[in-house]
Scaffold this motif. Structure first.
Motif, PDB file in Angstrom:
ATOM      1  N   GLY A   1      50.919  45.527   3.949  1.00 62.90           N
ATOM      2  CA  GLY A   1      49.841  44.782   4.595  1.00 62.90           C
ATOM      3  C   GLY A   1      49.685  45.032   6.074  1.00 62.90           C
ATOM      4  N   GLY A   2      50.330  46.075   6.610  1.00 60.85           N
ATOM      5  CA  GLY A   2      50.270  46.324   8.048  1.00 60.85           C
ATOM      6  C   GLY A   2      48.866  46.597   8.558  1.00 60.85           C
ATOM      7  N   LEU A   3      48.071  47.380   7.819  1.00 65.02           N
ATOM      8  CA  LEU A   3      46.708  47.691   8.252  1.00 65.02           C
ATOM      9  C   LEU A   3      45.817  46.452   8.179  1.00 65.02           C
ATOM     10  CD1 LEU A   3      46.242  51.196   6.595  1.00 65.02           C
ATOM     11  CD2 LEU A   3      46.214  50.705   9.045  1.00 65.02           C
ATOM     12  N   LEU A   4      45.969  45.662   7.135  1.00 66.80           N
ATOM     13  CA  LEU A   4      45.162  44.452   7.016  1.00 66.80           C
ATOM     14  C   LEU A   4      45.533  43.428   8.085  1.00 66.80           C
ATOM     15  CD1 LEU A   4      45.023  43.965   3.130  1.00 66.80           C
ATOM     16  CD2 LEU A   4      43.265  44.902   4.645  1.00 66.80           C
ATOM     17  N   LEU A   5      46.815  43.353   8.406  1.00 66.29           N
ATOM     18  CA  LEU A   5      47.241  42.436   9.458  1.00 66.29           C
ATOM     19  C   LEU A   5      46.642  42.854  10.799  1.00 66.29           C
ATOM     20  CD1 LEU A   5      48.975  40.013  10.199  1.00 66.29           C
ATOM     21  CD2 LEU A   5      50.923  41.549  10.482  1.00 66.29           C
ATOM     22  N   ALA A   6      46.647  44.172  11.077  1.00 62.86           N
ATOM     23  CA  ALA A   6      46.045  44.664  12.320  1.00 62.86           C
ATOM     24  C   ALA A   6      44.547  44.379  12.343  1.00 62.86           C
ATOM     25  CB  ALA A   6      46.307  46.161  12.469  1.00 62.86           C
ATOM     26  N   ALA A   7      43.883  44.501  11.177  1.00 68.64           N
ATOM     27  CA  ALA A   7      42.448  44.229  11.105  1.00 68.64           C
ATOM     28  C   ALA A   7      42.164  42.754  11.358  1.00 68.64           C
ATOM     29  CB  ALA A   7      41.905  44.653   9.747  1.00 68.64           C
TER      30      ALA A   7
END
Length: 718
Positions: A211-217
């Motif tokens: 979920g790293g990309l979604l968290l950054a988004a």
């Protein structure tokens, strides 16, 4: 399902107690009450973890650890599976996040049956379907693990405990995948809306992992995030991470997004994805007639192009997608037709080459593909931006002499990378036709120029063929700088040759009594450390907080520690200044490099395929030891094998010379090492000067010396 009893090897016990493995062996022999082996083999027995901890605690040999360290250590010894117990704790952690501090303290202070009663009530009240897993039963979580979790949450908070669970889950090959480094995730998300543009309301990641990309988004401004992943542990982890760290609406689903799209009707304003690479069994036959393949059915060997089209299919009009892909996707012949259609339609807007080390695999320079939902009303195809930031821009700052460190691979400067990528992308979007090329770095190429026989989208090749003429003044400056550096390096090499003349030993060579390393180990003069393959620290590129790892390649290349790991294993060995390190495998008849660890090496972890010898400083000079260990006669007499030559460090011999006499030899070996380093610097800088000068002459940016028949004025007048 009840958990099997956790077991520890002797190496793991030594790590827990902060002693050497030899000390653990002594405990086994000298103390009848030391726990008996419960598994393993005769040569490598295993012990019950709880019995060992109790024994160490009674003797005062169990060092105090922070609650965070205790939770990490407990999870790693909680059973046969590394990440399994951590995954089962995720619903508990989500439930604890919904409680206030007093309620958490109440649960932590209650007896075990009461703890489970309170936790069950909290899970019923606070867990949602988006958590991805059901709450665990009492017999699925060992009491020691539960106690460590509650103590960590009480002392350091829920987010700290979540960080520990993430570390443990992602390091397990059965439950984890390599997470996207946070700086890379932030860069990818920034490309969805550079500058003053409004950030997309909804963002989708079809292979969301942890979920790293979604968290950054979500942190960048997305109000809704959607994710899917084929691995249930990743779904559970990403769900809880998003639940605890952001207020954005989130929906995470399990399943293979290519075969069983859980969001078939979703059209998002932005898509970010780092899909799995090189997967041949991606469902080619199952989804052959899927409407997503607008640009052509991806061949079986081109799973990445299936993900590209899958992401495009989930974009709303005007939406953008950013994908992290391996470099082969840009040039393989099997994907040429689809690449051509992506360019013709205007779906492909940019390809950005990244330096090696931004993500796993760290030896490859990965690419970012920037795509947009094509506008059916707009028939004119815009140019494609190609960007390849120069390696020197992402390297660490130069030292006072203007040179970068000769050894080691350059550390990555994320700030420099962002400063090169984001403004170029913003300028290109503002005026694709009028984008000003940067020679050798960035260019906007018309579609007709890209659509040649190969449709090669590799940024490095495109910027060198489509960026126009180079700047002679800039090339000239770089050539002069490289030759100045070569002159300084040559002077340093000559200076290293000054020193006392070597004296002859006389008519007969000096003879010493010698002992093997095995003898010296038994006498306590040396310690020998070696990391097994299973216990080695895994190298992960771009880790946000990482331990450096000295790899075998670093030793052979005389380079600084270039590997990294998010968290060391229980068997990890921390290098100290003065340690002597050598490889366990010889490369043909090459001289074996023997390294004396410097202050810069100190604190790094020992990598695979390496021996580390730690001498008693009262009995051995480290440079004396390294010099004699590395002699060709010594190393080649201690090897085994024919096709693969392996070094047996215990068979190496060391002269038995008094310490006061060792220092003279040690100083001599140290001077030879300095000369060798200076010679390597000269070789490296000379190669760079040759490359720069040859490039300048062949591209027309430089002229030969003035006594040549052709002058600069002749060239300008033509």
């Amino acid at each position: 399902m009840p958990q099997s009893a956790a077991q520890l090897t002797a190496a793991e016990i030594s790590r827990i107690a902060g002693v050497t493995r030899a000390t653990v062996s002594n405990w086994r022999r000298r103390h009848p009450d030391f726990p008996a082996p419960v598994g393993g083999t005769d040569s490598s027995p295993a012990y019950d973890a709880e019995q060992v901890r109790n024994w160490l605690s009674r003797r005062g040999q169990l060092p105090r650890r922070t609650p965070r360290e205790e939770l990490r250590a407990t999870l790693r010894t909680a059973g046969d599976e590394i990440g399994g117990p951590a995954v089962r704790l995720l619903p508990l952690l989500a439930a604890l996040a919904g409680l206030d501090d007093s309620e958490r303290a109440r649960i932590a202070g209650s007896p075990e049956p009461r703890q489970w009663e309170l936790l069950d009530r909290a899970m019923n009240e606070h867990l949602t379907e988006s958590s991805g897993v059901r709450g665990p039963l009492p017999d699925e979580v060992p009491a020691t693990v539960l106690r460590s979790l509650l103590e960590c949450v009480a002392a350091d908070g829920v987010l700290t405990a979540l960080d520990v669970l993430t570390e443990v889950i992602t390091e397990d090959p059965e439950t984890g995948t390599t997470p996207t480094p946070r700086p890379l995730a932030e860069l990818m998300v920034s490309l969805l809306a550079p500058g003053e543009e409004r950030f997309p309301k909804s963002v989708f990641d079809p292979a969301c992992g942890t979920g790293g990309l979604l968290l950054a988004a979500a942190e960048a401004g997305a109000a809704e995030v959607f994710g899917q992943d084929a691995h249930d542990p990743q779904v559970a982890l990403s769900s809880v991470r998003l639940d605890l760290a952001t207020s954005a609406e989130r929906v995470i689903r399990a399943g293979d997004s290519l075969r069983a799209d859980a969001f078939s009707r979703l059209r998002a304003g932005g898509v970010v994805c780092g899909p799995p690479y090189g997967v041949r069994d991606w469902g080619h036959e199952d989804v052959a007639y899927d409407p997503r393949w607008v640009y052509g059915l991806p061949p079986k060997s081109e799973s990445e192009l299936a993900w590209v089209q899958h992401c495009l299919a989930h974009l709303e009009p005007g939406g953008r997608a950013v994908l992290l892909l391996p470099p082969g996707v840009a040039e393989r012949a099997s994907g040429r037709r689809i690449r051509s259609q992506l360019v013709r339609s205007g779906a492909l807007r940019a390809v950005i080459g990244l330096p090696p080390g931004v993500a796993v695999p760290s030896h490859l320079g990965l690419h970012l593909w920037l795509l947009a939902a094509p506008d059916p009303e707009h028939r004119e195809v815009a140019p494609v931006l190609f960007l390849q930031p120069p390696a020197e821009e992402t390297a660490p700052p130069a030292d006072s002499s203007g040179e970068q460190r000769a050894s080691g691979r350059a550390a990555l400067s994320w700030e420099a990378l962002r400063e090169r990528v984001l403004p170029a992308w913003r300028d290109f979007l503002a005026d694709p036709e009028g984008f000003e090329a940067v020679p050798g770095v960035a260019c906007a190429r018309p579609a007709v120029d890209v659509l040649d026989e190969n449709v090669d989208l590799t940024p490095r090749r495109q910027v060198h063929t489509g960026a126009g003429a180079v700047d002679p003044a800039r090339r000239h400056e770089r050539v002069l700088r490289s030759w100045q550096q070569l002159h300084r390096a040559g002077t340093e090499l000559l200076d290293s040759l000054d020193g006392p003349e070597w004296r002859s030993a006389g008519s007969e060579p000096v003879a010493w009594q010698s002992a093997t390393v095995a003898d010296l180990l038994r006498g306590g003069a040396l310690e020998l450390h070696r990391i097994s393959t299973s216990g080695a620290a895994e190298e992960t590129a771009g880790a946000e907080v990482a331990w450096r790892v000295l790899t075998s390649a670093d030793v052979w290349e005389y380079a600084a520690p270039s590997g990294a790991t998010g968290q060391p294993s229980s068997e990890a060995v921390e290098i100290a200044e003065g340690d002597v390190i050598l490889p366990d495998t010889l490369k043909g008849l090459r001289r074996v490099p023997v390294r004396v660890a410097t202050a810069e090496d100190g604190g790094a972890l020992l990598g695979r395929q390496l021996y580390l010898l730690r001498p008693d400083p009262e009995r051995f000079d480290a440079w004396f030891l390294a010099g004699f260990l590395g002699s060709e006669e010594n190393t080649h007499s201690a090897t085994t094998g024919s096709s693969i030559l392996r070094l047996d460090a215990k068979r190496l011999r060391v002269p038995l010379v008094p310490p006061e006499r060792q220092h003279g030899y040690g100083d001599a070996f140290r001077r030879l090492h300095a000369m060798r380093e200076s010679a390597r610097a000269v070789d490296r800088i000379a190669a760079e000067a040759l490359r720069e000068t040859t490039a300048g002459l062949t591209e027309g940016a430089l002229l030969p010396s003035s006594d040549d028949s052709e002058t600069e004025s002749d060239v300008q007048s033509r």
